[in-house]
Design a protein around this motif. Structure first.
Motif, PDB file in Angstrom:
ATOM      1  N   ILE A  62      39.361  95.776  63.036  1.00 53.57           N
ATOM      2  CA  ILE A  62      38.986  96.081  64.424  1.00 53.57           C
ATOM      3  C   ILE A  62      40.153  96.728  65.163  1.00 53.57           C
ATOM      4  O   ILE A  62      39.974  97.677  65.936  1.00 53.57           O
ATOM      5  CB  ILE A  62      38.539  94.800  65.154  1.00 53.57           C
ATOM      6  N   GLU A  63      41.362  96.251  64.909  1.00 53.28           N
ATOM      7  CA  GLU A  63      42.525  96.792  65.613  1.00 53.28           C
ATOM      8  C   GLU A  63      42.870  98.208  65.159  1.00 53.28           C
ATOM      9  O   GLU A  63      43.587  98.925  65.869  1.00 53.28           O
ATOM     10  CB  GLU A  63      43.730  95.874  65.417  1.00 53.28           C
ATOM     11  N   ASN A  64      42.371  98.629  64.010  1.00 52.21           N
ATOM     12  CA  ASN A  64      42.718  99.960  63.489  1.00 52.21           C
ATOM     13  C   ASN A  64      41.531 100.920  63.478  1.00 52.21           C
ATOM     14  O   ASN A  64      41.596 101.980  62.839  1.00 52.21           O
ATOM     15  CB  ASN A  64      43.290  99.828  62.076  1.00 52.21           C
ATOM     16  N   LEU A  65      40.470 100.591  64.191  1.00 50.18           N
ATOM     17  CA  LEU A  65      39.291 101.455  64.207  1.00 50.18           C
ATOM     18  C   LEU A  65      39.624 102.810  64.825  1.00 50.18           C
ATOM     19  O   LEU A  65      40.136 102.891  65.937  1.00 50.18           O
ATOM     20  CB  LEU A  65      38.172 100.791  65.013  1.00 50.18           C
ATOM     21  N   HIS A  66      39.311 103.874  64.097  1.00 46.67           N
ATOM     22  CA  HIS A  66      39.478 105.220  64.626  1.00 46.67           C
ATOM     23  C   HIS A  66      38.866 106.208  63.645  1.00 46.67           C
ATOM     24  O   HIS A  66      38.694 105.906  62.455  1.00 46.67           O
ATOM     25  CB  HIS A  66      40.966 105.564  64.800  1.00 46.67           C
ATOM     26  N   ASN A  91      37.277 109.827  70.112  1.00 48.42           N
ATOM     27  CA  ASN A  91      37.937 108.892  71.041  1.00 48.42           C
ATOM     28  C   ASN A  91      37.498 107.445  70.812  1.00 48.42           C
ATOM     29  O   ASN A  91      37.665 106.595  71.683  1.00 48.42           O
ATOM     30  CB  ASN A  91      37.619 109.300  72.486  1.00 48.42           C
ATOM     31  N   PHE A  92      36.955 107.176  69.634  1.00 43.51           N
ATOM     32  CA  PHE A  92      36.335 105.872  69.381  1.00 43.51           C
ATOM     33  C   PHE A  92      37.367 104.748  69.294  1.00 43.51           C
ATOM     34  O   PHE A  92      38.428 104.895  68.688  1.00 43.51           O
ATOM     35  CB  PHE A  92      35.558 105.928  68.063  1.00 43.51           C
ATOM     36  N   HIS A  93      37.061 103.632  69.905  1.00 46.11           N
ATOM     37  CA  HIS A  93      37.802 102.388  69.741  1.00 46.11           C
ATOM     38  C   HIS A  93      36.860 101.251  70.084  1.00 46.11           C
ATOM     39  O   HIS A  93      35.807 101.465  70.708  1.00 46.11           O
ATOM     40  CB  HIS A  93      39.044 102.339  70.643  1.00 46.11           C
ATOM     41  N   PHE A  94      37.211 100.050  69.672  1.00 49.40           N
ATOM     42  CA  PHE A  94      36.359  98.898  69.948  1.00 49.40           C
ATOM     43  C   PHE A  94      36.723  98.313  71.301  1.00 49.40           C
ATOM     44  O   PHE A  94      37.887  97.993  71.559  1.00 49.40           O
ATOM     45  CB  PHE A  94      36.517  97.835  68.857  1.00 49.40           C
ATOM     46  N   ALA A 118      29.031  94.010  72.186  1.00 49.64           N
ATOM     47  CA  ALA A 118      29.672  95.314  72.363  1.00 49.64           C
ATOM     48  C   ALA A 118      28.620  96.361  72.670  1.00 49.64           C
ATOM     49  O   ALA A 118      27.427  96.161  72.398  1.00 49.64           O
ATOM     50  CB  ALA A 118      30.450  95.692  71.104  1.00 49.64           C
ATOM     51  N   PRO A 119      29.038  97.519  73.218  1.00 52.34           N
ATOM     52  CA  PRO A 119      28.110  98.636  73.357  1.00 52.34           C
ATOM     53  C   PRO A 119      27.475  98.971  72.011  1.00 52.34           C
ATOM     54  O   PRO A 119      28.089  98.811  70.948  1.00 52.34           O
ATOM     55  CB  PRO A 119      29.007  99.769  73.863  1.00 52.34           C
ATOM     56  N   ALA A 120      26.236  99.464  72.055  1.00 56.63           N
ATOM     57  CA  ALA A 120      25.407  99.589  70.861  1.00 56.63           C
ATOM     58  C   ALA A 120      26.093 100.325  69.713  1.00 56.63           C
ATOM     59  O   ALA A 120      26.071  99.858  68.566  1.00 56.63           O
ATOM     60  CB  ALA A 120      24.098 100.276  71.226  1.00 56.63           C
ATOM     61  N   ILE A 121      26.699 101.476  69.990  1.00 58.55           N
ATOM     62  CA  ILE A 121      27.307 102.250  68.898  1.00 58.55           C
ATOM     63  C   ILE A 121      28.461 101.486  68.270  1.00 58.55           C
ATOM     64  O   ILE A 121      28.599 101.422  67.041  1.00 58.55           O
ATOM     65  CB  ILE A 121      27.772 103.634  69.405  1.00 58.55           C
ATOM     66  N   GLU A 122      29.307 100.879  69.098  1.00 58.35           N
ATOM     67  CA  GLU A 122      30.450 100.130  68.577  1.00 58.35           C
ATOM     68  C   GLU A 122      30.000  98.974  67.693  1.00 58.35           C
ATOM     69  O   GLU A 122      30.522  98.757  66.596  1.00 58.35           O
ATOM     70  CB  GLU A 122      31.295  99.594  69.735  1.00 58.35           C
ATOM     71  N   GLY A 426      37.954  94.196  73.845  1.00 56.32           N
ATOM     72  CA  GLY A 426      38.663  94.995  72.854  1.00 56.32           C
ATOM     73  C   GLY A 426      40.072  94.525  72.553  1.00 56.32           C
ATOM     74  O   GLY A 426      40.731  95.081  71.683  1.00 56.32           O
ATOM     75  N   LYS A 427      40.550  93.502  73.248  1.00 58.60           N
ATOM     76  CA  LYS A 427      41.911  93.003  73.067  1.00 58.60           C
ATOM     77  C   LYS A 427      41.892  91.704  72.252  1.00 58.60           C
ATOM     78  O   LYS A 427      41.072  90.820  72.491  1.00 58.60           O
ATOM     79  CB  LYS A 427      42.582  92.742  74.416  1.00 58.60           C
ATOM     80  N   LEU A 428      42.815  91.607  71.311  1.00 57.36           N
ATOM     81  CA  LEU A 428      42.921  90.399  70.493  1.00 57.36           C
ATOM     82  C   LEU A 428      43.420  89.239  71.339  1.00 57.36           C
ATOM     83  O   LEU A 428      44.479  89.332  71.966  1.00 57.36           O
ATOM     84  CB  LEU A 428      43.875  90.638  69.321  1.00 57.36           C
ATOM     85  N   VAL A 429      42.659  88.135  71.369  1.00 57.84           N
ATOM     86  CA  VAL A 429      43.043  86.950  72.142  1.00 57.84           C
ATOM     87  C   VAL A 429      43.203  85.729  71.239  1.00 57.84           C
ATOM     88  O   VAL A 429      43.475  84.625  71.724  1.00 57.84           O
ATOM     89  CB  VAL A 429      42.005  86.649  73.245  1.00 57.84           C
TER      90      VAL A 429
END
Length: 485
Positions: A62-66, A91-94, A118-122, A426-429
């Motif tokens: 997830i952190e490296n999605l592009h 410009n894709f990211h999660f 998440a939004p549908a595409i993501e 989108g941020k790791l918690v």
């Protein structure tokens, strides 16, 4: 064509995720918030539970999605995707939220293991990799746990790299096996990457390389006196292998005051050979010498060997663990459970099938594990709608969602929410534990299960029930579906 060294795991997706993504964009659904659940329907090997694993690799993914320019060009050449969609991918990211059950937790069929908001595409584009990593590592961790429990406290090592299904099957398979209770692996890169303790001594080729078995053993002990485990079945275990091992231990190790050593048996009647080898070692004063057994072992063979009085301290388990040979598919699925409307209200969704086992549990959900206060044992899992809470001060009645007349009331219990936040916006918690911490946690969690649930064969069925509110919502959706068909 891309080389393997440049693989972008974002492209490890089913092609329909891309066609649906393009379609969502053209239909104006790209910003629609969706909820997807990862769950499984059956425990491998008809066991009583599975072990959750693979979350750490999902986090990395997830952190490296592009999508890089090479990916965009590949998709453009397919002549199926709009330039608007390709620009979106550039410009894709999660940006969504993920909740997950921590690695090492016992899990049961039909409860959400991972939930994606998440939004549908993501949400759609991460389906394949999410399933791949959770399915594979949960499968191997579950199989390893069965094998470790069959060994009854004896050390189990993972030996399967050369027969795994591909490089990742070997590398992350060793990681998952460690979570399931293995003490180490033969796979060096799994130690380098994840800290799974790697070890090994010799193959038969080492023994064959020398003019005699004695010379092979003596040379090895002189080079590695503090970690000498000698493979004694190249020629004859009892007539040459064990006698030569004892001779070398006496000549090389004893003068140095070293008592830690071992032998490994990789063929033949292991139960008989280990018993006889133990007698010979003990008679020679090498009572501390450990006997390791390998050769296509699994939980059933290990159980039978111990029932036959085998004198084995360490089991090296290869192909039948790293491939989960007896049932090599975990079967986790990724299903839409809800969407949000324009006002932000959560609208439950259900997948209906004539195959009852494939009907999904709708809505954004929360799963509680109920523990008996007196014993500390897990008694049931309780799936609720996201906004429900369990009042531990009040009696709680649960019921079988398939046979609703089967009911049980808990009065003296604690309730723990199983899923924890992993990504928010989108941020790791999530604070990622070490692999050793995950293994320790797994062992602790297994102690909360009744022995009847942990049986390898014919285990007790653990309760996984729906709240009344969730059950009512599900029945309402099923009725609506029936009226609309």
């Amino acid at each position: 064509m891309k080389t393997e060294q440049k693989l972008n795991m974002t492209m490890l997706c089913d092609f329909y995720e891309l066609t649906m993504g393009n379609g969502y964009l053209k239909a104006g659904y790209q910003d629609r918030i969706t909820y997807f659940d990862v769950f499984f329907r059956n425990v491998p090997d008809q066991g009583g539970f599975a072990i959750c694993a693979g979350l750490d690799q999902l986090i990395d993914y997830i952190e490296n999605l592009h999508f890089d320019e090479e990916d965009i060009q590949y998709l453009r050449e397919k002549q199926m995707f709009s330039e608007e969609f390709l620009e979106y991918l550039r410009n894709f990211h999660f940006s969504g939220d993920i909740w997950a059950i921590p690695e090492g937790t016992p899990i049961f069929p039909r409860e959400p293991v991972v939930t994606v908001r998440a939004p549908a595409i993501e949400a759609q584009l991460i389906e394949t990799f999410t399933l791949l990593t959770i399915n594979h590592q949960s499968l191997i961790a579950t199989k390893a746990s069965r094998i470790v429990r069959a060994a009854k406290g004896r050390t189990v090592l993972e030996f399967g790299s050369r027969r795994a299904q591909g490089t990742d099957g070997a590398i992350t398979g060793a990681r998952a096996a460690f979570i399931g209770g293995c003490k180490g692996t033969a796979c060096a890169i799994s130690d380098q990457l994840y800290g799974v303790p790697a070890g090994g001594t010799m193959a038969h080729s080492w023994v064959q390389m020398f003019d005699s078995e004695y010379e092979a053993f003596k040379t090895y002990c002189e080079i590695y006196p503090t970690s000498a485990t000698l493979l004694v079945d190249t020629y004859n275990v009892l007539k040459s292998g064990v006698p030569n091992a004892i001779r070398v231990f006496d000549e090389v190790l004893k003068p140095r005051g070293i008592r830690k050593c071992g032998i490994r048996i990789d063929s033949g009647d292991i139960a008989y050979l280990s018993r006889e080898a133990r007698k010979m070692l003990d008679a020679a004063g090498w009572t501390e010498c450990q006997i390791c057994a390998s050769n296509s072992l699994d939980e059933y063979l290990i159980r039978d060997l111990l029932d036959q009085g085998a004198k084995i301290d360490v089991f090296g388990v290869g192909e039948r663990m790293i491939t989960a040979r007896s049932e090599p598919v975990f079967g986790g699925v990724y299903k839409l459970a809800a969407v949000e409307d324009a006002a932000g209200r959560i609208i439950p969704k259900i997948k209906v099938s004539e195959n009852v086992s494939k009907i999904t549990n709708p809505h954004f959900k929360k799963t509680y594990r109920l523990f008996d206060k007196a014993t500390g044992k897990a008694e049931a899992d309780y799936i609720t709608v996201y906004d429900e809470t369990v009042d531990e001060s009040q009696p709680l009645e649960i019921f079988d969602p398939q046979a609703t007349w089967k009911r049980k009331t808990f009065t003296d219990f604690t309730a723990k929410v199983l899923q924890v936040p992993v990504f928010q916006g989108g941020k790791l918690v999530y604070e990622r534990p070490s692999l050793q911490e995950i293994q320790t946690y797994c062992a602790q969690q297994l102690e909360t299960l009744w022995d009847e649930v942990k049986r390898c064969e014919n285990p007790h069925t653990y309760y996984v029930d729906l709240s009344q509110k969730l059950w009512d919502i599900k029945q309402s959706l099923l009725r609506q579906n029936g009226e609309n068909t």
